[in-house]
Design an enzyme around this catalytic site. Structure first.
Site, mmCIF file in Angstrom:
data_model
loop_
_atom_site.group_PDB
_atom_site.id
_atom_site.type_symbol
_atom_site.label_atom_id
_atom_site.label_comp_id
_atom_site.label_asym_id
_atom_site.label_seq_id
_atom_site.Cartn_x
_atom_site.Cartn_y
_atom_site.Cartn_z
ATOM 1 N N GLU A 209 0.684 -1.128 0.055
ATOM 2 C CA GLU A 209 0.395 0.204 0.471
ATOM 3 C C GLU A 209 0.985 0.990 -0.358
ATOM 4 O O GLU A 209 2.010 1.300 0.792
ATOM 5 C CB GLU A 209 -1.349 0.320 1.360
ATOM 6 C CG GLU A 209 -1.766 1.024 1.348
ATOM 7 C CD GLU A 209 -3.410 1.360 1.933
ATOM 8 O OE1 GLU A 209 -2.938 0.087 3.554
ATOM 9 O OE2 GLU A 209 -3.932 2.680 2.223
ATOM 10 N N ARG B 87 6.130 -12.446 9.787
ATOM 11 C CA ARG B 87 6.544 -11.219 10.044
ATOM 12 C C ARG B 87 7.791 -11.582 9.719
ATOM 13 O O ARG B 87 7.784 -12.131 11.273
ATOM 14 C CB ARG B 87 5.301 -10.590 10.369
ATOM 15 C CG ARG B 87 4.684 -9.484 9.988
ATOM 16 C CD ARG B 87 3.984 -8.664 10.985
ATOM 17 N NE ARG B 87 4.312 -7.521 10.470
ATOM 18 C CZ ARG B 87 4.049 -6.618 9.836
ATOM 19 N NH1 ARG B 87 2.976 -7.348 9.135
ATOM 20 N NH2 ARG B 87 4.192 -5.573 9.355
ATOM 21 N N LYS C 288 4.958 0.546 9.178
ATOM 22 C CA LYS C 288 5.084 2.260 8.068
ATOM 23 C C LYS C 288 4.580 3.043 8.967
ATOM 24 O O LYS C 288 4.699 4.110 9.167
ATOM 25 C CB LYS C 288 4.411 1.965 6.843
ATOM 26 C CG LYS C 288 5.242 1.467 5.595
ATOM 27 C CD LYS C 288 4.367 1.263 4.577
ATOM 28 C CE LYS C 288 3.531 0.132 4.376
ATOM 29 N NZ LYS C 288 2.925 -0.126 3.217
HETATM 30 P P1 ATP Z 1 2.785 -2.551 7.942
HETATM 31 O O1 ATP Z 1 2.195 -2.932 8.923
HETATM 32 O O2 ATP Z 1 4.564 -1.695 8.297
HETATM 33 O O3 ATP Z 1 2.093 -0.793 7.172
HETATM 34 P P2 ATP Z 1 1.821 -3.202 5.644
HETATM 35 O O4 ATP Z 1 1.631 -5.184 6.014
HETATM 36 O O5 ATP Z 1 1.071 -2.859 6.100
HETATM 37 O O6 ATP Z 1 3.378 -3.816 6.579
HETATM 38 P P3 ATP Z 1 1.976 -3.621 3.058
HETATM 39 O O7 ATP Z 1 1.997 -1.958 2.083
HETATM 40 O O8 ATP Z 1 0.533 -3.676 2.452
HETATM 41 O O9 ATP Z 1 2.136 -3.270 4.640
HETATM 42 O O10 ATP Z 1 2.557 -5.149 3.165
HETATM 43 C C1 ATP Z 1 3.606 -5.330 1.464
HETATM 44 C C2 ATP Z 1 3.311 -6.456 1.562
HETATM 45 O O11 ATP Z 1 4.960 -6.843 2.406
HETATM 46 C C3 ATP Z 1 2.544 -7.106 2.315
HETATM 47 O O12 ATP Z 1 1.959 -8.903 1.421
HETATM 48 C C4 ATP Z 1 3.071 -7.921 3.786
HETATM 49 O O13 ATP Z 1 2.537 -8.839 3.505
HETATM 50 C C5 ATP Z 1 4.848 -7.458 3.505
HETATM 51 N N1 ATP Z 1 5.296 -7.337 4.853
HETATM 52 C C6 ATP Z 1 4.622 -6.177 5.474
HETATM 53 N N2 ATP Z 1 5.885 -6.108 6.217
HETATM 54 C C7 ATP Z 1 5.960 -7.165 6.042
HETATM 55 C C8 ATP Z 1 7.176 -7.985 7.666
HETATM 56 N N3 ATP Z 1 7.637 -7.279 8.742
HETATM 57 N N4 ATP Z 1 7.124 -8.950 7.220
HETATM 58 C C9 ATP Z 1 7.132 -9.879 6.324
HETATM 59 N N5 ATP Z 1 6.629 -9.446 4.693
HETATM 60 C C10 ATP Z 1 5.955 -8.007 4.915
HETATM 61 MG MG MG Z 2 -0.761 -3.270 5.081
#
Ligand code: ATP
Ligand code: MG
Length: 561
Positions: free
Chosen positions: A37, A263, A273
């Site tokens: 996102e 994760r 983020k």
């Molecule tokens: P954040 O909580 O930092 O905003 P998010 O999962 O909401 O992270 P996205 O932009 O939705 O952020 O993530 C894009 C991809 O990266 C998703 O498929 C998510 O599962 C993966 N991802 C995000 N953080 C991690 C992590 N700490 N370990 C493994 N994969 C991750």
């Molecule tokens: Mg997300």
């Protein structure tokens, strides 16, 4: 199907893909995607997801899409879109075809929302957010059906059209899917499909004022793109029944399967983020790519390399059961190993003490040659001007000649030390200022010792680095340390300010061998005996060199704390 050289360590997911190919499950095809996102910059956790998704595609001769999950215009920005693309490319991956956006499919999602309404499976609900939450119940208490659930198809079509044209205010109503308010899985209790957001979107402008929920969009995006293996993190496991429900109840062109993995969490590091944005907004750091940030662009600016990040990812097992809590030292080791292998050597004195070599003529220069890398002759040689006045590190000299040779392998009064790639010198005297502080060492060189062993009777205590006082170049050196003193800053609620390491950034002056200043931005060095450094991506130029410290030569954090 061709299988490329890329080989990820085997895990539950590589096994599934391999079995699917063998069983011709998706016609033998492998399509993955990385779906960020654009509401912030990518961090180390995303690097792992990129590594896995692109890596699987490469390994099995498939394709990986880059798709922005841009269903939430208020939090998203073009700046983030651009930064994310740059990060993926920098990591060394290429997405298949054009960049994709969930917003490319807004017309399709809208059509599918109408499809559900017409099938009597979706309704416009006027409960307030507060009421809706009360009606939802909780894990052990079944929810109650909304009083708007029995609206007719015609009524719903009319109300949804009013939502679309902006006749309702934000929050006045939503479109919900009719599944089961008593389901033990909260995600199936009539979740929201569409909400009203009167916000401009970075891709679609003002075309829409209703936006699909993440849950209504995500699985269908995968279906539209014929994604075969849709990898996400464990917290989405409970959403899978909902995604599957949509896939079964909509005329989607393909059936993706979702797989969840743990994760990645890193000690001393924030991987959210939202929290990283706080660090930026509260000006605790100097922007998203501040070298102390665990963002991909921050790590890049710090001097981490794409191959070290990939190597790190390989070291952490991919699990379908647990999140991976990893010690930051593991990442740092991967960075150190990579730079040790690949960074050119240079000398930089950061706390200078003048040395005058009395038996070297004033005004003359002897050019010393040194290998750029001890084990890689192909990296060439560098030239080091040697002059009568030199700088060494203040810490590399001690007046006290009774210090044990084992403990102090540097210069003491009356004894010898080897200047790296140059002469052996002897310290003969010191000059002090009014406060008794040593300001200069009077020394002499031992002739014929460049590249040669010490003659009889000369016993250098060790090897130290040096630069010419008259021909060195002054550089700004930014010394970085961990941003957080707390091992689990992600878990602490409240103010960040009392968890920040006050010594995470120190700016000092460095006196550099002249050749190193000529380097392009983003050139990696090992400053001998000091650590790994990189020329700053934005601020460095040969006229005003700026070096960022990447990491020390050895793990020091554990001993400090
Ligand atoms: P954040 O909580 O930092 O905003 P998010 O999962 O909401 O992270 P996205 O932009 O939705 O952020 O993530 C894009 C991809 O990266 C998703 O498929 C998510 O599962 C993966 N991802 C995000 N953080 C991690 C992590 N700490 N370990 C493994 N994969 C991750
Ligand atoms: Mg997300």
């Amino acid at each position: 199907m061709t299988v490329s050289d890329t080989k990820l360590p085997s895990s539950f997911i590589t096994q599934i893909v391999q079995d699917d190919i063998a069983g011709n499950v998706h016609g033998g095809k492998v399509i993955t995607r990385f779906p960020p996102e654009p509401n912030g910059y990518l961090h180390i956790g995303h690097a792992r997801s990129i590594w896995l998704n692109f890596g699987i595609a490469e390994m099995f001769g498939g394709e990986c899409n880059l798709r922005f999950d841009d269903t939430n215009p208020e939090k998203e920005e073009q700046e983030y879109v651009d930064a994310i693309k740059a990060d993926v490319l920098w990591l060394g991956y290429k997405w298949a075809g054009e960049v994709r956006y969930a917003s490319d499919y807004f017309d399709k999602f809208y059509e599918w929302a109408l499809h559900l309404i017409k099938a009597g499976k979706a309704y416009v609900c006027h409960l307030s957010a507060e009421q809706a939450s009360e009606y939802r119940g909780w894990a052990t208490k079944p929810g109650k059906e909304s009083p708007y659930r029995q609206r007719t198809v015609e009524e719903n079509l009319e109300l949804f059209e009013k939502m679309r044209v902006g006749a309702f205010a934000e929050g006045e109503c939503v479109l919900r899917v009719k599944i089961d308010m008593a389901s033990p899985n909260m995600n199936l209790r009539d979740p929201i499909l569409y909400r009203i957001r009167k916000a401009s979107h970075h891709q679609t402008g003002d075309k829409w004022c209703i936006y699909p929920s993440y849950d209504f969009a995500h699985g269908q995006e995968d279906a539209i793109e014929s994604v075969t293996h849709s990898i996400c993190t464990l917290e989405f496991r409970d959403h899978r029944p909902l995604y599957d429900w949509f896939i079964e109840n909509l005329p989607v062109p393909s059936r993706p399967r979702q797989y969840e993995m743990g994760r990645l969490n890193l000690s001393y590091t924030v991987t959210s983020k939202r929290k990283l944005k706080l660090l930026v907004d509260e000006k605790i750091v100097d922007g998203w790519d501040d070298p102390r940030m665990p963002t991909i662009s921050g790590m890049r600016r710090r001097g981490y390399t794409p191959s070290s990040l990939r190597k790190f990812c390989e070291m952490v097992p991919v699990s379908d059961k647990n999140n991976s809590d990893v010690d930051l030292a593991i990442l740092e080791r991967a960075v150190r190993d990579d730079l040790n292998e690949n960074a050119a050597r240079a000398m930089c004195v950061m706390n200078p003490l003048k040395v005058t070599i009395t038996n070297f003529p004033e005004g003359e220069t002897e050019v010393m040659k040194a290998a750029c890398h001890p084990n890689k002759p192909e990296m060439g040689e560098r030239e080091l001007p040697f002059t009568r006045e030199l700088y060494i590190e203040r810490d590399d000299f001690n007046e006290d000649s009774s210090l044990s040779r084992k403990k102090f392998k540097r210069l003491v009064l009356g004894e010898w030390v080897r200047l790296r790639s140059a002469y052996i010198i002897q310290a003969n005297d010191v000059v002090k200022d009014d406060q008794g502080e040593i300001v200069e060492i009077i020394a002499s060189l031992v002739p014929g010792t460049v590249g040669e062993d010490a003659p009889e009777g000369v016993r250098p205590r060790g090897v130290i680095h040096w630069v010419s006082a008259s021909q060195c170049v002054e550089a700004q050196v930014r010394l970085y340390d961990r941003l957080f003193v707390n091992e689990a800053p992600d878990r602490v609620e409240g103010e960040f300010s009392d968890q920040i390491n006050p010594e995470s950034l120190k700016v000092v002056k460095g006196y550099l061998e002249p050749g190193a200043a000529q380097a392009d931005p983003e050139t990696h060095f090992q400053f001998e005996r000091e650590g790994y450094f990189v020329t700053d991506r934005h601020d460095h130029s040969p006229e005003s060199p700026v070096f960022n410290m990447t990491i020390g030569l050895k793990e020091t954090w554990a001993s400090k704390n």
